[in-house]
Write a protein that holds these residues in place. Structure first.
Motif, short mmCIF file in Angstrom:
data_model
loop_
_atom_site.label_atom_id
_atom_site.label_comp_id
_atom_site.label_asym_id
_atom_site.label_seq_id
_atom_site.Cartn_x
_atom_site.Cartn_y
_atom_site.Cartn_z
N ARG A 1 0.85 -1.20 0.00
CA ARG A 1 0.00 0.00 0.00
C ARG A 1 0.88 1.25 0.00
O ARG A 1 0.50 2.27 -0.58
CB ARG A 1 -0.95 -0.01 1.21
CG ARG A 1 -2.00 -1.10 1.10
CD ARG A 1 -3.06 -1.00 2.19
NE ARG A 1 -3.94 -2.17 2.14
CZ ARG A 1 -4.86 -2.46 3.04
NH1 ARG A 1 -5.05 -1.65 4.07
NH2 ARG A 1 -5.61 -3.55 2.92
N GLY A 2 2.04 1.16 0.66
CA GLY A 2 2.96 2.30 0.68
C GLY A 2 3.41 2.68 -0.72
O GLY A 2 3.47 3.86 -1.07
N PHE A 3 3.68 1.68 -1.56
CA PHE A 3 4.07 1.95 -2.95
C PHE A 3 2.97 2.76 -3.65
O PHE A 3 3.24 3.75 -4.34
CB PHE A 3 4.31 0.64 -3.71
CG PHE A 3 4.44 0.83 -5.20
CD1 PHE A 3 5.63 1.30 -5.75
CD2 PHE A 3 3.37 0.59 -6.05
CE1 PHE A 3 5.74 1.51 -7.12
CE2 PHE A 3 3.48 0.80 -7.42
CZ PHE A 3 4.67 1.26 -7.95
N ALA A 4 1.71 2.34 -3.45
CA ALA A 4 0.59 3.06 -4.08
C ALA A 4 0.51 4.50 -3.57
O ALA A 4 0.22 5.42 -4.33
CB ALA A 4 -0.72 2.32 -3.81
N HIS A 5 0.80 4.69 -2.28
CA HIS A 5 0.77 6.05 -1.71
C HIS A 5 1.81 6.96 -2.36
O HIS A 5 1.61 8.17 -2.44
CB HIS A 5 0.97 6.01 -0.19
CG HIS A 5 -0.30 5.72 0.57
ND1 HIS A 5 -0.95 6.66 1.31
CD2 HIS A 5 -1.04 4.58 0.64
CE1 HIS A 5 -2.04 6.11 1.84
NE2 HIS A 5 -2.11 4.85 1.45
N MET A 6 2.93 6.38 -2.82
CA MET A 6 3.97 7.19 -3.47
C MET A 6 3.53 7.71 -4.84
O MET A 6 4.13 8.62 -5.38
CB MET A 6 5.27 6.39 -3.63
CG MET A 6 5.92 6.02 -2.31
SD MET A 6 6.05 7.41 -1.20
CE MET A 6 5.66 6.61 0.35
N GLN A 7 2.47 7.12 -5.40
CA GLN A 7 1.98 7.59 -6.72
C GLN A 7 1.03 8.78 -6.58
O GLN A 7 0.62 9.37 -7.58
CB GLN A 7 1.23 6.44 -7.44
CG GLN A 7 1.92 5.09 -7.41
CD GLN A 7 3.29 5.14 -8.04
OE1 GLN A 7 3.45 5.59 -9.15
NE2 GLN A 7 4.30 4.70 -7.29
N LYS A 8 0.63 9.10 -5.34
CA LYS A 8 -0.41 10.12 -5.11
C LYS A 8 -0.10 11.46 -5.78
O LYS A 8 1.04 11.87 -5.84
CB LYS A 8 -0.62 10.34 -3.61
CG LYS A 8 -1.41 9.21 -2.96
CD LYS A 8 -1.41 9.33 -1.46
CE LYS A 8 -2.14 10.56 -0.99
NZ LYS A 8 -2.04 10.68 0.49
N HIS A 9 -1.15 12.13 -6.21
CA HIS A 9 -1.07 13.43 -6.89
C HIS A 9 -0.32 13.33 -8.21
O HIS A 9 0.10 14.34 -8.77
CB HIS A 9 -0.41 14.51 -6.02
CG HIS A 9 -0.94 14.57 -4.62
ND1 HIS A 9 -2.09 15.24 -4.32
CD2 HIS A 9 -0.51 14.03 -3.45
CE1 HIS A 9 -2.32 15.12 -3.01
NE2 HIS A 9 -1.37 14.39 -2.48
#
Lengths: 217, 323
Positions: free
Chosen positions: B34-42
């Motif tokens: 999930r952390g990897f996905a959070h790095m894609q934010k914005h």
């Protein structure tokens, strides 16, 4: 004197909200008055007491810093004032002097050059190899859970750079005066000690800066 | 914690423990995925079909690229069966850009997914753009170390995919049409359901929460967590039909965490400028002046003409298992 700290998180791309939360929790745990806000404009950069550059993609943040009129100038201006900054993962790359990708090699990208370090991007491999592990960090008692996501590492560091932590022989946390860089994501570990360390730097810088301003009067 | 880990399956085979010099390092955890996905934010994730397009996307500020054999627009025109991209194309993209690389596999096709994990892509999209391989079940994504993204057009679909192991959700929309209306419908649906759920959670009405959990066939635990958070427990991106900077800004303003652009860029006649403009509009979505600057970078005469979503031969959002 205003002892309330205003901390900015660079909100161009990446895990902005997670850093805002971690820094807000850290302030509360320290009983330190302050506020954490997201910043995207030159005038916002000029009024903060410390800047966090979050995790995300360093190439994207570099491009967006270069594109927004006046943003790079304002960041360079506050760097001259020695404004405290912390970069986590991609944020550390943006703060570095040099970087290359482990597979692709040299990649043209905007770097601020605030940390005298050379970065190897994706140093531990791709997402499949991303991992969490306990770290020893100088200035922090007991282990710290390091969250490494396609993480970079520091390949070379100048004489002014203090090495805070290593993993598998690779440098994963550094400090140069008021600037901290980490390969891992302290904002994701549920442990706010790294953010507290940074807030202590901010408080010290603000005190010194306010004293200076007063003595000039 | 700043990221929710609720809904994680305790017996996940994707978790790998390595011991290096007496130190343990753990890969494939829920936090790492999930952390990897959070790095894609914005950020903006762009569809590409070869290494040249991937290079253009990276130079324009894409946060990641999604490799597929044909853009969704071309999938509609070609007809037939749409499968995962050629291994050598994915490999060529891996060797040419430094940003994360995602690739699509067919719904339920766990062998295509294993191939993608073996090649080394950073995230797998179990996607309705390709022909579904299983009409009963989605992939059990906890078996993988690589994180997955899935499409969802309502809250139930989103929570069921998360409980199967998806680390990221996106709207389904109608890909390849150049029409955002279906993506808007899907994010509005999810937002409205969550708003209602939050109200019930805040009232401590457990009986109603149990009723909702049964209705949307998701565990009570994840239903409660969504009510507590007032949002999905994972990152939620917009996808399907986004073609202009204004489209990207619209979906960000509706509460999406980031943007997928498929045919909208490389089916337009000004891909590099358009890609950059979409990146700027995504970051500054709530600043009309900057979105205007971004919109000025494109020419509407160069946008893809698109397809009317009311008269489609193929509604991609309806494909795959219903549960």
């Amino acid at each position: 004197m205003n002892d309330e700290l205003l901390i900015g998180v660079l909100a161009l791309q990446g895990d902005v909200e997670e850093n805002i939360k971690a820094a807000t929790y850290a302030l509360a745990e320290m009983n330190q008055k302050g506020k954490v806000i997201s910043v995207r404009y030159p005038d916002e950069i000029m009024k903060i007491d410390g800047l966090i550059i979050p995790g995300g993609e360093s190439t994207v943040m570099g491009l967006l810093i270069a594109i927004k009129h006046g943003l790079l100038d304002s960041i360079n201006k506050v760097l001259q004032k020695r404004l405290p900054m912390m970069g986590t993962c991609a944020g550390m790359i943006v703060l570095a002097k040099q970087s290359y990708d482990r597979v692709i090699g040299n990649k043209k990208q905007l770097l601020l050059g605030a940390l005298d370090i050379e970065i190897e991007r994706n140093s531990f491999g791709r997402q499949y190899d991303s991992f969490e592990s306990n770290l020893e960090i100088s200035g922090i008692e007991n282990d710290f859970r390091g969250i490494f996501i396609r993480a970079p590492s520091v390949i070379a560091a100048g004489p002014q750079v203090q090495i805070l932590s290593k993993f598998e022989g690779k440098i994963v946390a550094v400090q140069q005066e008021n600037i901290i860089g980490t390969s891992f994501h302290p904002e994701l570990s549920g442990d706010n000690r790294m953010h507290k360390l940074f807030i202590e730097l901010i408080a010290k810088w603000k005190k010194a800066n306010t004293n200076n301003a007063n003595s000039k009067k | 914690m700043t990221i929710s880990q609720v809904g994680a399956y305790p017996l996940s085979k994707g978790i790998k423990i390595l011991t290096i010099n007496g130190k343990q390092a753990t890969s494939g955890t829920t936090l790492i995925k999930r952390g990897f996905a959070h790095m894609q934010k914005h950020g903006v994730i762009m569809d590409v079909t070869n290494a040249e397009q991937a290079q253009i996307a990276e130079d324009a500020g894409a946060v990641a690229v999604m490799v597929l054999d044909k853009l969704p627009f071309d999938v509609r025109h070609a007809g037939g069966v749409a499968r995962t991209a050629s291994v050598k194309v994915i490999q060529a993209v891996l060797d040419s850009v430094s940003i994360p690389i995602m690739a699509k596999c067919r719904i339920g096709h766990f062998s295509e997914a294993s191939i993608l994990e073996e090649i080394g892509v950073d995230m797998i999209d179990e996607s309705e753009v390709l022909s579904p391989a299983d009409e009963i079940r989605h992939i059990w994504k906890w078996n993988y170390t690589t994180p997955f993204v899935n499409g969802a057009k309502n809250l139930g679909e989103a929570l069921r995919r998360i409980e199967e192991g998806a680390a990221m959700i996106r709207t389904k929309g109608e890909p390849g049409t150049g029409d955002v209306s279906q993506a808007v419908t899907h994010i509005r649906m999810v937002n409205n359901e969550i708003r209602k759920l939050k109200g019930i959670y805040d009232n401590n009405d457990d009986q109603e929460l149990i009723k909702i959990s049964r209705e949307i066939q998701s565990s009570l635990e994840i239903v409660k967590e969504t009510g507590r958070l007032g949002r999905l427990p994972v990152v939620n991106f917009a996808a399907g039909g986004i073609s202009t900077p204004a489209d990207a800004a619209l979906l960000m303003n509706l509460g999406c965490d980031g943007i997928f652009v498929g045919s909208g860029i490389f089916k337009a006649e000004d891909p590099l400028e358009r890609a950059k403009a979409v990146v700027i509009a995504t970051t500054y979505h709530d600043d009309p002046k900057t979105v205007l600057d971004a919109q000025k970078m494109i020419d509407e005469k160069k946008s893809m003409l698109g397809l009317d979503t009311k008269n489609l031969d193929l509604r991609m959002q309806e494909r795959g298992p219903t549960i």
